[in-house]
Design an enzyme around this catalytic site. Structure first.
Site, mmCIF file in Angstrom:
data_model
loop_
_atom_site.group_PDB
_atom_site.id
_atom_site.type_symbol
_atom_site.label_atom_id
_atom_site.label_comp_id
_atom_site.label_asym_id
_atom_site.label_seq_id
_atom_site.Cartn_x
_atom_site.Cartn_y
_atom_site.Cartn_z
ATOM 1 N N ARG A 1 -6.163 -3.013 -0.069
ATOM 2 C CA ARG A 1 -4.885 -2.560 -0.608
ATOM 3 C C ARG A 1 -5.070 -2.316 -2.099
ATOM 4 O O ARG A 1 -5.800 -3.041 -2.776
ATOM 5 C CB ARG A 1 -3.782 -3.597 -0.369
ATOM 6 C CG ARG A 1 -3.292 -3.687 1.076
ATOM 7 C CD ARG A 1 -2.497 -2.448 1.468
ATOM 8 N NE ARG A 1 -1.858 -2.578 2.778
ATOM 9 C CZ ARG A 1 -2.374 -2.135 3.910
ATOM 10 N NH1 ARG A 1 -3.575 -1.560 3.893
ATOM 11 N NH2 ARG A 1 -1.716 -2.256 5.046
ATOM 12 N N HIS B 1 -6.874 6.908 0.816
ATOM 13 C CA HIS B 1 -6.526 5.856 1.773
ATOM 14 C C HIS B 1 -6.821 6.306 3.205
ATOM 15 O O HIS B 1 -5.980 6.213 4.099
ATOM 16 C CB HIS B 1 -5.044 5.473 1.631
ATOM 17 C CG HIS B 1 -4.720 4.121 2.184
ATOM 18 N ND1 HIS B 1 -3.670 3.363 1.729
ATOM 19 C CD2 HIS B 1 -5.303 3.383 3.167
ATOM 20 C CE1 HIS B 1 -3.608 2.227 2.403
ATOM 21 N NE2 HIS B 1 -4.598 2.222 3.287
ATOM 22 N N GLU C 1 0.512 3.902 -4.673
ATOM 23 C CA GLU C 1 0.382 5.076 -3.797
ATOM 24 C C GLU C 1 1.778 5.533 -3.368
ATOM 25 O O GLU C 1 2.656 4.707 -3.136
ATOM 26 C CB GLU C 1 -0.427 4.712 -2.544
ATOM 27 C CG GLU C 1 -1.886 4.419 -2.783
ATOM 28 C CD GLU C 1 -2.608 4.004 -1.495
ATOM 29 O OE1 GLU C 1 -2.078 4.264 -0.395
ATOM 30 O OE2 GLU C 1 -3.682 3.408 -1.596
#
Length: 372
Positions: free
Chosen positions: A209, A255, A238
């Site tokens: 993360r 991602h 994000e």
């Protein structure tokens, strides 16, 4: 039954559509007024699930095609008798192969061999443990840090404290959930102190993360001239990300480490299986019908790290995803669109490799390729 799903999740209609009314939409646009008559919600990590989203809904079942559940208020769901299922481990192969692909890409660029490096793995769950096994199959030295796992598994000699692991590792790779509380919170666990302690010319990889790494601290230390090779697939804030930080990283992607075709199928298939169990629905779908049987063949006459790198690039070249992010990050919804319309990327098992040597075939098999 009415089902609402993130439009970026594949095979939703094929799996759920025959007996239900299925709608799809942008995962970031899901709102409370869309859920009033919906029974099942299928999401990714970009959808935040809490009281504000569900207070006026008829939701009975939520499936998230993610390993982590930090985007979901689990207490609210439990208190309101809403079933929630996730897919831990479904993307493990994909993430591990992404990490290995970046390492082999750097090894080729910078002329080093992985067997000469020490890899520190922070977080030894489904992904971290699989990475440990894959690297061990190549004889790569690994160190492990996981304060929860190490208490239960005292036999491994690779367990180290965080400080020792950081100081002894040439490569640091992160595979932890994002947590803010508890004995070992992971929010900003990689901060200025840890970054200062990293050896010069080390490699930092984050596929967990974004907020596990303090992005401001990382940018500051890179601007000060410390030599760290940085691989980031996840970013703080994000889909907005630090453009200055992107300019410094060696590989930056949107991602998508866990976005292989196989992992995405595993994830939605697990959600479907759990849905069938929960609602007592007949399970009608198998793997073959989802298109996972295609495989390619190649023979190799020898086996070394250069050959393995070539085999990896036959399946996946991570640098293309880096270029895609740099070319699209400034476009409207560029980050999200790269994820939503991600390319058809297979896992290494889709390549059948024959080295004409049983010992080498065993290494290739343990590293993830199909072999004879």
């Amino acid at each position: 039954m009415r089902i609402l799903a993130d439009q970026a999740i594949p095979y939703v209609y094929k799996l759920f559509g025959s007996d239900n009314y299925v709608q799809v939409c942008d995962g970031r646009s899901i709102s409370a007024n869309m859920l009033k008559d919906v029974d099942v919600l299928i999401i990714r990590s970009i959808t935040k699930v809490n009281h504000m989203l569900l207070y006026d809904s008829s939701i009975k079942f939520i499936g998230t095609v993610t390993s982590g559940v930090d985007h979901i208020d689990q207490n609210y769901l439990k208190n309101n008798n809403i079933r929630c299922v996730s897919t831990p481990g479904s993307n493990a192969v994909s993430v591990v192969e992404y990490v290995c692909a970046t390492l082999f890409w750097l090894a080729q660029r910078d002329c080093f061999f992985l067997r000469d490096k020490t890899v520190g793995i922070i977080g030894v769950g489904n992904i971290g443990n699989l990475l440990y096994q894959r690297l061990n199959s190549l004889g790569v030295h690994t160190l492990l840090y996981d304060p929860y796992k190490s208490k239960c598994d005292t036999d491994r000699m690779s367990w180290k404290s965080l400080d020792i692991l950081v100081s002894k590792s040439d490569i640091l790779t992160l595979h932890v959930p994002l947590t803010y509380t508890g004995a070992y919170p992971t929010w900003h666990m990689i901060n200025k102190d840890i970054l200062d302690a990293l050896p010069s010319n080390s490699i930092l990889i984050n596929t967990s993360r974004g907020a596990v790494v303090n992005n401001d601290d990382l940018l500051a230390i890179l601007r000060c001239g410390k030599k760290i090779n940085v691989i980031l697939d996840v970013w703080e804030s994000e889909p907005k990300l630090s453009l200055p930080l992107l300019s410094y990283v060696d590989i930056g992607t949107a991602h998508i480490a866990g976005y292989s075709f196989e992992s995405r199928i595993r994830s939605i298939k697990k959600i479907y299986d759990d849905y069938c169990d929960y609602f007592n629905v007949k399970n009608k779908v198998n793997w073959i019908s989802l298109g996972l049987s295609d495989i390619r063949y190649i023979a190799v006459s020898r086996l070394d790290e250069c050959i393995i790198n070539r085999l990896i690039q036959l399946v996946y070249n991570v640098y293309y995803d880096h270029i895609a992010l740099k070319n699209n990050v400034l476009r409207l919804r560029g980050f999200d669109k790269l994820r939503e319309y991600y390319c058809f990327r297979r896992e290494w098992s889709s390549l059948l490799v024959d080295s004409k040597n049983g010992y080498n075939n065993d290494i290739l098999f343990k590293f993830g390729f199909s072999t004879l």
